[in-house]
Design a protein around this motif. Structure first.
Motif, PDB file in Angstrom:
ATOM      1  N   ALA A 215      12.464  -7.863   6.853  1.00  0.00           N
ATOM      2  CA  ALA A 215      13.003  -7.275   5.623  1.00  0.00           C
ATOM      3  C   ALA A 215      12.082  -7.717   4.487  1.00  0.00           C
ATOM      4  N   ILE A 216      11.336  -6.761   3.950  1.00  0.00           N
ATOM      5  CA  ILE A 216      10.350  -7.049   2.911  1.00  0.00           C
ATOM      6  C   ILE A 216      10.936  -6.686   1.553  1.00  0.00           C
ATOM      7  N   ASP A 217      10.869  -7.611   0.611  1.00  0.00           N
ATOM      8  CA  ASP A 217      11.281  -7.371  -0.769  1.00  0.00           C
ATOM      9  C   ASP A 217      10.044  -7.426  -1.644  1.00  0.00           C
ATOM     10  N   VAL A 218       9.698  -6.291  -2.256  1.00  0.00           N
ATOM     11  CA  VAL A 218       8.524  -6.206  -3.120  1.00  0.00           C
ATOM     12  C   VAL A 218       8.984  -6.166  -4.569  1.00  0.00           C
ATOM     13  N   THR A 219       8.460  -7.071  -5.383  1.00  0.00           N
ATOM     14  CA  THR A 219       8.755  -7.095  -6.806  1.00  0.00           C
ATOM     15  C   THR A 219       7.935  -6.007  -7.492  1.00  0.00           C
TER      16      THR A 219
ATOM     17  N   ASP B 177       0.829  -1.213   0.000  1.00  0.00           N
ATOM     18  CA  ASP B 177       0.000   0.000   0.000  1.00  0.00           C
ATOM     19  C   ASP B 177       0.863   1.263   0.000  1.00  0.00           C
ATOM     20  N   LYS B 178       1.939   1.266   0.788  1.00  0.00           N
ATOM     21  CA  LYS B 178       2.839   2.429   0.843  1.00  0.00           C
ATOM     22  C   LYS B 178       3.501   2.661  -0.514  1.00  0.00           C
ATOM     23  N   LEU B 179       3.914   1.575  -1.173  1.00  0.00           N
ATOM     24  CA  LEU B 179       4.568   1.728  -2.477  1.00  0.00           C
ATOM     25  C   LEU B 179       3.595   2.180  -3.563  1.00  0.00           C
ATOM     26  N   VAL B 180       2.367   1.689  -3.542  1.00  0.00           N
ATOM     27  CA  VAL B 180       1.376   2.156  -4.521  1.00  0.00           C
ATOM     28  C   VAL B 180       1.203   3.667  -4.383  1.00  0.00           C
TER      29      VAL B 180
ATOM     30  N   VAL C 222       3.989  -1.359 -12.004  1.00  0.00           N
ATOM     31  CA  VAL C 222       3.317  -2.405 -11.240  1.00  0.00           C
ATOM     32  C   VAL C 222       3.996  -2.526  -9.885  1.00  0.00           C
ATOM     33  N   VAL C 223       3.204  -2.553  -8.821  1.00  0.00           N
ATOM     34  CA  VAL C 223       3.692  -2.845  -7.479  1.00  0.00           C
ATOM     35  C   VAL C 223       3.184  -4.236  -7.123  1.00  0.00           C
ATOM     36  N   GLY C 224       4.104  -5.133  -6.791  1.00  0.00           N
ATOM     37  CA  GLY C 224       3.706  -6.495  -6.447  1.00  0.00           C
ATOM     38  C   GLY C 224       3.576  -7.392  -7.659  1.00  0.00           C
ATOM     39  N   GLY C 225       4.468  -7.221  -8.622  1.00  0.00           N
ATOM     40  CA  GLY C 225       4.464  -8.064  -9.807  1.00  0.00           C
ATOM     41  C   GLY C 225       5.473  -7.547 -10.810  1.00  0.00           C
TER      42      GLY C 225
END
Length: 156
Positions: free
Chosen positions: A72-76, A10-13, A41-44
């Protein structure tokens, strides 16, 4: 809370929507096809025909009592530029995709804590790959990248 991945996405969107030029399509998760023009795209990693990971995290308890956990979260993520026609060179698409990534990195530098969400470090792009998908809709340049977000959870 078992993970803060949903909040991180949500923060990245929100960051992408604020940082990218007006008219750039920002998608929360992968899409079925590339839109013509610029998109993110956030999350893909863009349009997919199969299942893919949106994000991953590693977690470690801090201190005694199992009351604080570092994650440590890594979001594609992906940004791309698609012609929608039979353009013969990829350079303009590659430059457009790179400009989108630069805007996102500028947004992360302006707010590396994502509004106070991160702890113990800054959110940052950690790796980038360039892809050239082609189909009957034309050429595209896609930068697939990972954003690492360090967070700390206090269990109450």
């Amino acid at each position: 809370m078992s993970t803060q991945i949903p909040d991180a996405i949500d923060k990245l969107v929100a960051l992408f929507e604020a940082a990218l030029p007006v008219g750039t399509v920002v998608a929360d998760g992968p899409q079925v096809s590339f839109p013509t023009g610029e998109w993110a795209v956030v999350g893909g990693d863009g349009p997919v025909d199969e299942e893919e990971d949106a994000a991953r995290s590693t977690q470690a308890w801090k201190g005694l009592g199992a009351m604080v956990r570092d994650e440590a979260i890594d979001v594609t993520c992906a940004v791309g530029s698609s012609t929608g026609n039979a353009e013969t060179t990829l350079r303009p698409r590659r430059e457009a995709a790179t400009a989108l990534l630069q805007a996102i990195e500028d947004g992360l530098r302006a707010d590396p804590g994502l509004g106070g969400f991160t702890t113990g470090g800054a959110a940052a792009v950690t790796d980038v790959a360039l892809r050239y998908p082609t189909n009957s809709q034309g050429l595209a340049a896609v930068l697939v990248f990972t954003i690492n977000i360090p967070v700390r959870s206090r269990i109450t």
